[in-house]
Write a protein that holds these residues in place. Structure first.
Motif, mmCIF file in Angstrom:
data_model
loop_
_atom_site.group_PDB
_atom_site.id
_atom_site.type_symbol
_atom_site.label_atom_id
_atom_site.label_comp_id
_atom_site.label_asym_id
_atom_site.label_seq_id
_atom_site.Cartn_x
_atom_site.Cartn_y
_atom_site.Cartn_z
ATOM 1 N N SER A 1 30.786 38.688 35.700
ATOM 2 C CA SER A 1 31.569 38.975 34.498
ATOM 3 C C SER A 1 31.578 40.468 34.227
ATOM 4 N N ALA A 2 32.431 40.853 33.297
ATOM 5 C CA ALA A 2 32.470 42.228 32.800
ATOM 6 C C ALA A 2 32.885 42.177 31.332
ATOM 7 N N PRO A 3 32.338 43.072 30.503
ATOM 8 C CA PRO A 3 32.698 43.090 29.081
ATOM 9 C C PRO A 3 34.184 43.376 28.886
ATOM 10 N N LEU A 4 34.754 42.764 27.867
ATOM 11 C CA LEU A 4 36.158 43.018 27.566
ATOM 12 C C LEU A 4 36.406 44.492 27.252
ATOM 13 N N SER A 5 35.375 45.184 26.772
ATOM 14 C CA SER A 5 35.520 46.600 26.428
ATOM 15 C C SER A 5 35.378 47.528 27.632
ATOM 16 N N PHE A 6 34.990 47.014 28.796
ATOM 17 C CA PHE A 6 34.853 47.830 30.009
ATOM 18 C C PHE A 6 36.242 48.342 30.387
ATOM 19 N N PRO A 7 36.434 49.658 30.548
ATOM 20 C CA PRO A 7 37.775 50.212 30.760
ATOM 21 C C PRO A 7 38.629 49.513 31.823
ATOM 22 N N PRO A 8 38.106 49.164 33.009
ATOM 23 C CA PRO A 8 38.974 48.466 33.969
ATOM 24 C C PRO A 8 39.435 47.088 33.483
ATOM 25 N N VAL A 9 38.619 46.424 32.650
ATOM 26 C CA VAL A 9 39.032 45.145 32.074
ATOM 27 C C VAL A 9 40.068 45.390 30.985
ATOM 28 N N ALA A 10 39.774 46.321 30.089
ATOM 29 C CA ALA A 10 40.674 46.619 28.971
ATOM 30 C C ALA A 10 42.061 47.048 29.454
ATOM 31 N N SER A 11 42.121 47.735 30.590
ATOM 32 C CA SER A 11 43.404 48.202 31.123
ATOM 33 C C SER A 11 44.138 47.126 31.918
ATOM 34 N N GLY A 12 43.472 46.001 32.206
ATOM 35 C CA GLY A 12 44.081 44.936 32.996
ATOM 36 C C GLY A 12 43.896 45.097 34.489
ATOM 37 N N ASP A 13 43.144 46.121 34.910
ATOM 38 C CA ASP A 13 42.927 46.350 36.336
ATOM 39 C C ASP A 13 41.850 45.441 36.930
ATOM 40 N N LEU A 14 41.014 44.866 36.071
ATOM 41 C CA LEU A 14 39.916 44.013 36.538
ATOM 42 C C LEU A 14 39.962 42.698 35.768
ATOM 43 N N GLU A 15 40.540 41.664 36.406
ATOM 44 C CA GLU A 15 40.683 40.357 35.754
ATOM 45 C C GLU A 15 40.321 39.195 36.664
ATOM 46 N N THR A 16 40.177 39.465 37.951
ATOM 47 C CA THR A 16 39.988 38.389 38.928
ATOM 48 C C THR A 16 38.921 38.778 39.947
ATOM 49 N N LEU A 17 38.488 37.787 40.706
ATOM 50 C CA LEU A 17 37.550 38.059 41.791
ATOM 51 C C LEU A 17 38.195 38.984 42.826
ATOM 52 N N ALA A 18 39.463 38.746 43.111
ATOM 53 C CA ALA A 18 40.173 39.592 44.079
ATOM 54 C C ALA A 18 40.214 41.043 43.603
ATOM 55 N N SER A 19 40.466 41.255 42.309
ATOM 56 C CA SER A 19 40.518 42.633 41.802
ATOM 57 C C SER A 19 39.129 43.272 41.827
ATOM 58 N N LEU A 20 38.081 42.489 41.615
ATOM 59 C CA LEU A 20 36.707 43.021 41.717
ATOM 60 C C LEU A 20 36.425 43.450 43.149
ATOM 61 N N LYS A 21 36.808 42.630 44.106
ATOM 62 C CA LYS A 21 36.569 42.962 45.522
ATOM 63 C C LYS A 21 37.375 44.189 45.942
ATOM 64 N N ARG A 22 38.565 44.364 45.370
ATOM 65 C CA ARG A 22 39.355 45.574 45.663
ATOM 66 C C ARG A 22 38.716 46.800 45.020
ATOM 67 N N MET A 23 38.264 46.650 43.770
ATOM 68 C CA MET A 23 37.691 47.767 43.029
ATOM 69 C C MET A 23 36.389 48.250 43.670
ATOM 70 N N ASP A 24 35.546 47.309 44.107
ATOM 71 C CA ASP A 24 34.253 47.659 44.707
ATOM 72 C C ASP A 24 33.906 46.650 45.794
ATOM 73 N N PRO A 25 34.399 46.859 47.013
ATOM 74 C CA PRO A 25 34.185 45.895 48.096
ATOM 75 C C PRO A 25 32.714 45.649 48.438
#
Length: 132
Positions: A56-80
């Motif tokens: 998980s990640a906090p809703l206030s975490f900038p990548p979550v708040a911006s919509g860049d981090l919402e899925t497992l796939a986006s997590l793997k892209r952000m930090d493989p």
């Protein structure tokens, strides 16, 4: 996903949640409660029982708040390297505490939809949730 994961029955604490945001993001402590987005889960077998690790990640975490981090796939892209590092840390931790036969990873990582269903199924099986 009803408490059974490929032949492993769940333990009394079937879900653990990991906040993947850097601690520097905000002052948080073990046991704190705050809103998060569930990104997925990794299946762990702990002494023969399913023990899922939610990511998980906090809703206030900038990548979550911006919509860049919402899925497992986006997590793997952000930090493989994050999930492999987490798996390595958990394996090393369990081995240092309980020996070589303590725990292992089994199966594929669960995406965000599967992880949310796992949470729902766990709540229902523990008698704290309602089936709609």
């Amino acid at each position: 996903m009803s408490g059974d994961f490929r032949g492993y029955k769940g333990d009394d604490d079937p879900l653990d949640i990991f906040d993947i945001a850097p601690k520097s993001h905000s002052e948080r402590h073990i046991g704190d409660m705050y809103p998060v987005v569930v990104l997925g889960a990794i299946p762990f077998v702990d002494r023969g029982e399913a023990d899922f690790k939610l990511l998980s990640a906090p809703l206030s975490f900038p990548p979550v708040a911006s919509g860049d981090l919402e899925t497992l796939a986006s997590l793997k892209r952000m930090d493989p390297s994050l999930i492999p590092k987490l798996k390595q840390w958990l394996t090393s931790y369990k081995k240092s505490q309980y020996g070589d036969s303590y725990g292992s990873f089994s199966g594929q990582d669960l995406d965000e939809k599967e992880a949310l269903q796992l949470i729902k199924d766990t709540l229902i099986s523990k008698g704290t949730g309602k089936r709609k």
